[in-house]
Design a protein around this motif. Structure first.
Motif, PDB file in Angstrom:
ATOM      1  N   ASN A  70      12.363 -62.518  -6.509  1.00  0.00           N
ATOM      2  CA  ASN A  70      12.613 -63.847  -7.591  1.00  0.00           C
ATOM      3  C   ASN A  70      12.203 -64.732  -7.588  1.00  0.00           C
ATOM      4  O   ASN A  70      13.163 -65.481  -8.135  1.00  0.00           O
TER       5      ASN A  70
ATOM      6  N   THR B 165      12.826 -48.520  -0.391  1.00  0.00           N
ATOM      7  CA  THR B 165      12.169 -48.369  -2.035  1.00  0.00           C
ATOM      8  C   THR B 165      10.209 -48.606  -0.807  1.00  0.00           C
ATOM      9  O   THR B 165       9.462 -49.387  -0.298  1.00  0.00           O
TER      10      THR B 165
ATOM     11  N   LEU C 179       9.587 -55.299 -12.357  1.00  0.00           N
ATOM     12  CA  LEU C 179      10.235 -54.670 -10.485  1.00  0.00           C
ATOM     13  C   LEU C 179      11.289 -54.218  -9.667  1.00  0.00           C
ATOM     14  O   LEU C 179      12.395 -55.412 -10.422  1.00  0.00           O
ATOM     15  N   PRO C 180      12.245 -54.098  -9.030  1.00  0.00           N
ATOM     16  CA  PRO C 180      13.397 -53.887  -8.805  1.00  0.00           C
ATOM     17  C   PRO C 180      13.923 -55.764  -8.305  1.00  0.00           C
ATOM     18  O   PRO C 180      12.963 -56.156  -7.568  1.00  0.00           O
ATOM     19  N   THR C 181      14.633 -55.716  -8.026  1.00  0.00           N
ATOM     20  CA  THR C 181      15.146 -57.180  -7.285  1.00  0.00           C
ATOM     21  C   THR C 181      15.698 -56.890  -6.267  1.00  0.00           C
ATOM     22  O   THR C 181      16.874 -55.958  -6.458  1.00  0.00           O
ATOM     23  N   ALA C 182      16.008 -57.887  -5.128  1.00  0.00           N
ATOM     24  CA  ALA C 182      15.973 -57.760  -3.608  1.00  0.00           C
ATOM     25  C   ALA C 182      17.668 -58.419  -3.192  1.00  0.00           C
ATOM     26  O   ALA C 182      17.671 -59.004  -4.014  1.00  0.00           O
TER      27      ALA C 182
ATOM     28  N   LYS D 163       7.449 -61.153  -6.979  1.00  0.00           N
ATOM     29  CA  LYS D 163       9.009 -60.341  -7.668  1.00  0.00           C
ATOM     30  C   LYS D 163       9.889 -59.846  -6.928  1.00  0.00           C
ATOM     31  O   LYS D 163      10.894 -60.364  -7.443  1.00  0.00           O
ATOM     32  N   ILE D 164       9.762 -59.349  -6.269  1.00  0.00           N
ATOM     33  CA  ILE D 164      10.962 -58.894  -6.235  1.00  0.00           C
ATOM     34  C   ILE D 164      12.952 -59.973  -4.947  1.00  0.00           C
ATOM     35  O   ILE D 164      13.342 -59.563  -5.518  1.00  0.00           O
TER      36      ILE D 164
ATOM     37  N   SER E 140      18.475 -57.712   2.426  1.00  0.00           N
ATOM     38  CA  SER E 140      17.589 -56.943   1.805  1.00  0.00           C
ATOM     39  C   SER E 140      16.581 -56.671   3.087  1.00  0.00           C
ATOM     40  O   SER E 140      16.559 -57.829   3.510  1.00  0.00           O
TER      41      SER E 140
ATOM     42  N   PHE F  74      12.804 -52.466   1.738  1.00  0.00           N
ATOM     43  CA  PHE F  74      10.859 -52.146   1.541  1.00  0.00           C
ATOM     44  C   PHE F  74      10.395 -52.395   1.903  1.00  0.00           C
ATOM     45  O   PHE F  74       9.717 -52.819   3.005  1.00  0.00           O
TER      46      PHE F  74
ATOM     47  N   ILE G  84       6.003 -50.065  -0.987  1.00  0.00           N
ATOM     48  CA  ILE G  84       5.340 -51.066  -1.808  1.00  0.00           C
ATOM     49  C   ILE G  84       4.124 -50.122  -1.854  1.00  0.00           C
ATOM     50  O   ILE G  84       3.376 -50.760  -0.199  1.00  0.00           O
TER      51      ILE G  84
ATOM     52  N   VAL H  59       7.600 -48.372  -5.862  1.00  0.00           N
ATOM     53  CA  VAL H  59       6.874 -49.775  -6.737  1.00  0.00           C
ATOM     54  C   VAL H  59       5.318 -49.494  -6.844  1.00  0.00           C
ATOM     55  O   VAL H  59       4.686 -50.039  -5.100  1.00  0.00           O
TER      56      VAL H  59
END
Length: 193
Positions: free
Chosen positions: A151, A105, A28-31, A148-149, A35, A79, A107, A123
């Motif tokens: 991290n 993005t 997944l992308p990382t914020a 997850k975004i 963000s 997001f 989700i 996502v």
């Protein structure tokens, strides 16, 4: 014969560990710091988890905040969390920040939805959206995506967590009247859900 809502919920809960374990392996992308996670209702609880899990590096907003003040998104990644991808307030907020946010993005489980069409990327939550169904899996998947975004998710044993919950369910009882769920920090969004 159609499955009852309780039967559907029971099946969903039993299947959650496998669905979560598989989704946890997704890239997944990382914020970036600053963000914004946006959601309404249950999706706001997931967005708020992003705020707490990032230790305030990311914001959590109701979509109406961006509708009324889109400049908040200036130069930021946004997001949008919406299981259906049709939440009207998220759709309107995505329109308002188009050209203002650095990247947007969705989700969502609503693949090809209005929201996904308005954002720069998506996502995709690996589930089938069922309108007006209890959203245990949808909340857990969107929460996992957010974690997850930002991290903070390493690894987890979702099957063991469900087994532990089942073995301890006799320890939980609710009296008559109103029950309040309380929590602080990262437990607050779960209590809010």
């Amino acid at each position: 014969m159609a499955q009852s809502p309780i039967g559907r919920l029971f099946g969903e809960v039993k299947g959650e560990p496998a669905a979560l374990q598989e989704f946890a392996q997704s890239r997944l992308p990382t914020a970036k710091k600053g963000s914004i996670f946006v959601g309404a209702g249950d999706s706001y609880a997931a967005a708020l988890a992003g705020f707490y899990a990032s230790r305030g590096d990311c914001m959590a907003l109701d979509p109406y905040v961006l509708v009324s003040t889109p400049k908040i998104a200036s130069g930021r990644e946004v997001f949008f969390i919406s299981i259906s991808g049709r939440t009207s307030s998220n759709v309107e907020a995505a329109r308002k920040v188009d050209g203002i946010a650095s990247r947007t993005t969705a989700i969502t489980a609503g693949h090809g939805s209005r929201l996904a069409g308005l954002t720069d990327g998506a996502v995709e939550l690996p589930m089938t959206y069922v309108p007006k169904a209890v959203g245990m899996l949808s909340f857990c998947l969107s929460l996992l995506a957010v974690l997850k975004i930002v991290n903070v998710v390493g690894s987890a044993d979702f099957s063991r967590a469900l087994t532990n919950a089942e073995s301890r369910r006799g320890e939980v009882s609710f009296g008559e009247g109103t029950t309040y769920f309380l929590g602080n920090s990262l437990a607050y969004p779960a209590a809010l859900y």
